[in-house]
Scaffold this active site. Structure first.
Site, short mmCIF file in Angstrom:
data_model
loop_
_atom_site.label_atom_id
_atom_site.label_comp_id
_atom_site.label_asym_id
_atom_site.label_seq_id
_atom_site.Cartn_x
_atom_site.Cartn_y
_atom_site.Cartn_z
N SER A 263 22.19 82.41 87.19
CA SER A 263 23.76 83.51 86.73
C SER A 263 23.45 84.95 86.56
O SER A 263 22.59 84.79 86.04
CB SER A 263 24.74 82.12 86.47
OG SER A 263 25.24 82.94 85.39
N LYS A 264 25.25 85.35 86.63
CA LYS A 264 24.95 86.53 86.66
C LYS A 264 25.37 86.26 84.59
O LYS A 264 24.92 87.66 83.54
CB LYS A 264 26.08 87.32 86.41
CG LYS A 264 27.42 88.29 86.26
CD LYS A 264 27.78 89.39 86.80
CE LYS A 264 29.33 89.85 86.18
NZ LYS A 264 28.21 90.31 84.89
N ARG A 265 25.61 85.55 84.56
CA ARG A 265 25.78 84.64 82.92
C ARG A 265 24.98 84.82 82.32
O ARG A 265 24.90 84.97 80.62
CB ARG A 265 26.79 83.55 82.72
CG ARG A 265 27.16 83.35 81.53
CD ARG A 265 28.64 82.74 81.35
NE ARG A 265 29.45 82.03 82.50
CZ ARG A 265 28.72 80.55 82.91
NH1 ARG A 265 28.93 80.67 81.33
NH2 ARG A 265 29.84 80.32 83.58
N ASP A 268 23.46 88.15 81.21
CA ASP A 268 24.45 88.53 80.52
C ASP A 268 24.43 88.86 79.08
O ASP A 268 24.08 89.08 77.57
CB ASP A 268 26.10 88.76 80.49
CG ASP A 268 26.62 89.31 81.76
OD1 ASP A 268 26.63 90.00 82.72
OD2 ASP A 268 27.46 88.73 82.58
#
Ligand code: GLU
Length: 507
Positions: A263-265, A268
């Protein structure tokens, strides 16, 4: 009979930036098409107006172009099967939905969103899931449960309705996936999916099947998240009496730790991009970084993506593939069923490789541009010199600055620990002498410098370290970098001497 020309499509919905997993899907479609001398089509699935995001379509196209996997047909490249945006094809779908009604494969349903919601909540409260299908459709409000007069009346009164697929009650279906092999599914668990919405737009399922048919798609290659829709899609082909394409569902891309979808998380948290290009969210103003902006080469990203779920097989240990080689080597048989772990370090490894392969002149040009943005002007020759000295250690063009800023500006400060070790009480005087020596040297080539300075140290009968460590510290500010004579030669006599003066003053 000759085989139909291979035609595949990448069919994203423009609901935001293309995730790196979407790029992998596009890549595998591209490779498959090119391997079989087929066509790679881009179709924009924008029938869900509520999820439409401004700029997403352009982003998708730019991302494919950056990766060097352009489509043959699609928006802006109109051909026989266009238009390629579903919103521009919306007049087409209704008649297909009606056709299914007339053949008894679909029906009108008038249940309001509120009633359906109430059913759902009711079921949830009892720990059940509400499914609209054979087991309850006779009890709900639709053209199967109502008389035809009542259906007509409701329609004439303008009551909103949807069109639902009538999935078979009790059938065991054999489904085939090119990657997963055969699967069986009991149709009794399927729900009667909405094909056509009350807003006059088709749902994904209807538009997707109609368009794949009208666009002569031979192979549907898409992400695993669409596997649950396969049974419905096969049933739709059957209901239309159309030959279904072959299906291949690509494995999930997993988090670096291996559990769950990337995921994008994750990106990040661990500091790597999950998007090919930078994305400025038009609603929130958030900026997500992309591989391009982080300085990755498209060759590295493509090579990395190819290995997310594919390898050539046959015990091959080859890891570096050009796009052309990927086209030759690619086959669906060697796509794995299981998810594949995303490995940000491996991406860096590919990037390092492709930077080593890049021409020095190309890198020098890019470095010059980068430095310009820092208002540092250097000549192409100087840029090339630095590139040659640092290339082995660099993975990104920005590394030439990060690893070698001292080629362009004098160090602002000195590594304290190194200074303590290298700069002794007598070092200042020693440097004074060294400056005098340097002033005498006219040929500032690395070889000559080395010969002169080493000769001088020898003649003084002191340890090399006594001079060489403060030498490096003065030029670089720390104990790092390539051969110190190479550095001195590159920055030149005047600058070298000025850095010694500065160090002497500050240390
Ligand atoms: N529009 C779907 C998506 O966003 C396409 C799925 C498919 O390829 O059938 O992924």
């Amino acid at each position: 009979m000759s085989q139909a020309k291979v035609r595949v499509r990448f069919a994203p919905s423009p609901t935001g930036p293309l995730h790196i997993g979407g790029v992998r899907t596009a890549l595998f479609n591209y490779l498959f098409a090119k391997k079989h001398q087929g066509d790679f089509i881009l179709r924009i699935e924008d029938t869900d107006q509520t999820r439409y995001v401004e700029g997403a379509e352009n982003y998708i196209i730019e991302a494919l172009n950056w990766c060097n996997i352009p489509y043959d047909e699609g928006p802006g490249k109109e051909a026989d099967c266009g238009p390629y945006r579903q919103s521009e094809r919306k007049h087409l779908y209704k008649e297909y939905a009606e056709e299914l009604i007339s053949t008894g494969n679909a029906y009108y349903a008038f249940d309001t969103p509120e009633t359906l919601d109430a059913h759902r909540k009711d079921h949830e409260a009892n720990g059940k899931t509400f499914i609209y299908n054979w087991h309850n459709r006779e009890k709900l409000t639709n053209s199967l449960s109502l008389s035809s007069e009542e259906v007509n009346q409701r329609m004439e009164a303008g009551e909103p309705y949807v069109i639902r697929f009538k999935s078979p009650e009790a059938e065991t279906m054999e489904l085939k996936d090119e990657i997963r092999g055969n699967m069986t599914i009991e149709t009794k668990i399927l729900d009667d999916k909405v094909l056509f919405k009350s807003d006059g737009m088709p749902t994904y399922h209807l538009a997707n099947i109609v368009d794949d048919h009208l666009m002569n798609i031979t192979h549907v290659i898409r992400g695993e998240e669409w596997l649950p829709s396969l049974a419905l899609h096969v049933l739709l082909y059957r209901a239309f009496n159309w030959e279904a394409p072959k299906f291949a569902h690509l494995p999930l891309i997993l988090k670096p730790q291996g559990k769950g979808k990337l995921s994008k998380r994750d990106g990040d948290k661990m500091g790597f991009p999950v998007f090919p290009l930078e994305w400025n969210d038009p609603k929130t103003g958030d900026v997500s970084t992309g591989y391009r902006e982080e300085g990755y080469f498209p060759e590295a990203v493509v090579n990395m993506l190819a290995f997310l779920g594919w390898n050539e097989g046959g015990g091959s240990e080859k890891e570096i593939y050009s796009l052309e080689e990927l086209v030759q080597a690619f086959s669906l048989e060697h796509v794995s069923k299981g998810g594949s772990k995303f490995d940000p370090e491996k991406t860096k490894w590919f990037q390092h490789h492709y930077l080593q392969e890049a021409k020095d002149e190309t890198l020098a040009e890019q470095l010059t541009v980068l430095l310009k943005s820092k208002t540092i002007d250097i000549s192409p020759e100087y840029s090339l010199k630095v590139v040659k000295l640092l290339k082995e250690r660099a993975s990104f063009v920005s590394d030439f600055w990060e690893l070698g800023f001292y080629f362009f500006v004098a160090p602002e400060n000195y590594d304290q620990k190194a200074a303590k070790k290298a700069w002794k009480e007598d070092t200042g005087n020693l440097m004074e002498e060294l400056i005098a020596e340097l002033k005498k040297i006219n040929d500032f080539s690395s070889e000559n410098l080395q010969e002169q300075i080493k000769g001088w140290i020898k003649s003084k009968e002191i340890g090399f370290g006594k001079v060489m460590q403060p030498f490096r510290l003065s030029l670089v500010g720390a104990m790092q970098g390539p051969d110190v004579f190479d550095i001195a030669s590159a920055i030149g006599k005047e600058e070298t001497i000025s850095r010694f003066e500065k160090a002497k003053k500050e240390l």
